[in-house]
Design an enzyme around this catalytic site. Structure first.
Site, PDB file in Angstrom:
ATOM      1  N   ASP A  35       7.546  20.555 101.718  1.00 14.85           N
ATOM      2  CA  ASP A  35       7.648  19.528 100.684  1.00 14.85           C
ATOM      3  C   ASP A  35       8.711  19.700  99.862  1.00 14.85           C
ATOM      4  O   ASP A  35       9.112  20.849  99.147  1.00 14.85           O
ATOM      5  CB  ASP A  35       6.377  19.834  99.902  1.00 14.85           C
ATOM      6  CG  ASP A  35       5.626  18.554  98.838  1.00 14.85           C
ATOM      7  OD1 ASP A  35       6.607  18.347  98.172  1.00 14.85           O
ATOM      8  OD2 ASP A  35       4.784  17.827  99.153  1.00 14.85           O
ATOM      9  N   SER A  67       7.486  14.113  98.356  1.00 16.17           N
ATOM     10  CA  SER A  67       6.048  14.315  98.845  1.00 16.17           C
ATOM     11  C   SER A  67       5.206  13.018  98.788  1.00 16.17           C
ATOM     12  O   SER A  67       5.775  12.071  99.826  1.00 16.17           O
ATOM     13  CB  SER A  67       5.363  14.962  97.781  1.00 16.17           C
ATOM     14  OG  SER A  67       4.087  15.636  98.098  1.00 16.17           O
TER      15      SER A  67
END
Length: 589
Positions: A450, A335
């Site tokens: 993610d 992320s």
């Protein structure tokens, strides 16, 4: 019964039915431990064991000092082998944070082993797993090794400087022996030194017979090649087929690099670095210190965790590492950690990364990124795409200066998807496709999201890319502050003053990944865990506070890092006199 549910998660009691677990629960006592409180001490009688129900404990060898050799959390058992055998505890275990456990006396555990022999199998299996981890860490950081440092005639002058630089890179002693006095004597001396030294170096010149002998007698062989003739000589060695492990090759200068194109001609050769030749000294400071770290197994890897705006803490940690003189040799991120890692891999320092983040995540951009539709999903995908593309351009993983891993999760394969090839902006878009906020990024028939979903902190990835010592930065931790120290934090922008669906979704994700973030982070050798005051994923207005928290946490862990690796300092001043001194030292040995 709450205790039964907890015991069902215990590896010590795996395979035991729910009804039996309920009866076992009645034999246990709940205990709580404050940070620093000792559960058991090495050498004390093994009178009881504990099953951790919350918190974290650290395991130390005899003396309870230095770096912990292991960490255990919810579901793990502590002291069970000593309690079963009736032997003293072999390790000291202390609570790292407020910790809860279920305590079981040794006699009760002994009766349970008679009723459920599976407990003994589980205890042995757990002990074996812990021993395997300890051995792996010992091989990486504790047990020394003998390394042959071979240089072609064109690079013979590099060896003394490289040895001197290697001595600055490791907290454990590094020594060198001159095998020209007595090859057998040098090897015998190396065997006696290796238990107390991180690295014992055996310098040698490049010739077929010498390298063949070193391949049989040392743990590693590294060869510096500076010409086409030296490359050909090394090929002849490889053709002899005497290497049990690949020969590590460093090509220095255009002639050697040209000769090495198309390598490896044999599986016995592995190019680990190519270096431009300098007019004053063959190797640059960067190449010299990298080789020193490689010889002493102190190359530094960084694993940067997910956490949205809290990613500014990564910048604070980087500042501390830079100020201490450390160089990062490989980086991985999930992320926001992937974005910071990409900037770092492209050559940016902490100050440049800070400026890039503030430019990319301006108040206007953040407002657009997290603007929600009636469904609660963000409508800012295009804004996110644009800022990632603008900050990395069309550069690819091949353009990075150090290895980079961008962690994503493949929904199609239902597995982690570490990305190491292709355009950076595409990998970063996949790594920031937060489930429920942005749609999955589709690539080659796979739906990528993610990395937070499965690998919040990719601690394993830097080692896969060649790092020897790994530092993780975990942004999701139960250890938080009720309020920020000092002045009150700045007010959020007007559009952030009301909580909405997206805020609740991000908070739920944060809570759901607490345990996984801690678990993945602690796979690293050094764990940096910033302590944050009140703040959330999209509180980019708290950038300065997040950054300061990262600095403070990194400063706390510097002593642990220094016990494993030191910043290498290039030494190109060693001349022939220095080489003679090294040989004199070898004679005295």
């Amino acid at each position: 019964m709450a205790e039964t549910a907890v015991l069902a998660r215990s590896s010590l009691l795996a395979g035991i039915g729910e009804a039996d677990l309920a009866s076992i629960a009645e034999l246990t006592r709940p205990r709580t431990f404050d940070p620093g409180e000792v559960l058991c001490r090495a050498g004390d009688p093994g009178e009881r064991c504990w099953i951790i129900t919350a918190g974290l404990v650290e395991v130390f060898g005899e003396g309870a000092a230095g770096t912990p050799i292991a960490r255990h959390r919810k579901g793990a058992s502590v002291g069970d082998v000593a309690a079963i055998l009736g032997e003293p505890y072999s390790e000291t275990v202390t609570a790292s944070i407020p910790t809860a456990a279920l305590e079981l006396d040794a006699p009760a555990l002994g009766e349970l082993v008679k009723r459920f022999p599976q407990i003994l199998v589980n205890a042995l299996r757990g002990a074996h797993a812990r021993l395997s981890v300890a051995r792996a860490r010992s091989a990486a950081h504790g047990q020394g090794e003998t390394v042959a440092l071979v240089a072609g005639a064109t690079l013979a002058g590099v060896t003394p400087s490289l040895i001197a630089t290697a001595r600055t890179a490791s907290p454990r002693p590094v020594t060198s022996l001159d095998r020209r006095f007595s090859f057998a004597g040098a090897l015998t001396t190396a065997d006696s030194l290796v238990s107390d030294h991180a690295t014992v170096l055996l310098p040698a010149q490049l010739d077929r017979d010498t390298v063949a002998a070193l391949l049989r007698a040392t743990d590693r062989v590294l060869v510096l090649v500076g010409s086409a003739a030296e490359a050909a000589e090394l090929e002849a060695v490889a053709a002899g087929g005497t290497a049990a492990v690949p020969i590590e090759v460093v090509l220095v200068g255009e002639e050697a690099i040209t000769a090495g194109r198309g390598w490896p001609p044999h599986a016995a050769l592995r190019i680990i670095r190519t270096c431009e030749r300098r007019p004053d000294f063959p190797l640059s400071d960067a190449d010299l210190t990298w080789l020193a770290r490689h010889l002493t197994r102190t190359k530094l890897g960084l694993a940067l965790g997910a956490g949205g705006a809290k990613g500014y803490a990564h910048v604070g940690a980087l500042q501390v590492l830079e100020e201490a003189g450390y160089v990062v040799d490989a980086v991985a991120g999930s992320s926001i950690g992937a974005i910071v890692g990409a900037y770092l891999a492209l050559g940016a320092d902490a100050a440049e990364i800070d400026r890039s983040l503030r430019a990319a995540f301006s108040p206007a951009a953040v407002a657009e990124i997290f603007k929600t539709s009636l469904s609660g999903r963000s409508t800012g995908l295009q804004v996110m795409t644009d800022l990632i593309r603008q900050s990395t351009g069309e550069r690819t993983f091949a353009d990075t200066q150090i290895p980079l891993t961008v962690m994503s999760v493949d929904l199609t394969e239902r597995a982690p998807a570490p990305l190491r090839e292709g355009r950076l902006w595409e990998a970063l878009l996949a790594a920031t496709a937060l489930a429920g906020v942005f749609p999955p990024y589709e690539r080659d028939g796979h739906r990528l999201v993610d990395g937070l979903a499965l690998v919040p902190v990719p601690s394993d990835a830097p080692a896969d890319d060649g790092a020897d010592v790994t530092v993780s930065v975990n942004l999701i931790s139960p250890d938080t502050l009720e309020r920020w120290p000092g002045a009150p934090p700045p007010e959020p922008p007007p559009e952030r003053r009301r909580r909405g669906v997206l805020d609740n979704l991000l908070e739920v994700m944060d809570l759901s990944q607490l345990a996984d973030s801690v678990r993945h982070a602690e796979l690293a050798d050094v764990v940096i865990t910033p302590r944050f005051g009140p703040g959330e994923w999209r509180d980019f207005h708290l950038a300065d506070l997040f950054l300061a928290a990262g600095r403070a946490a990194a400063q706390e862990q510097l002593p642990t890092l220094r016990a494993l690796a030191l910043p290498a300092v290039a030494d190109t001043t060693i001349n022939q006199q220095g080489a003679d001194i090294d040989r004199a030292d070898a004679v005295r040995l």
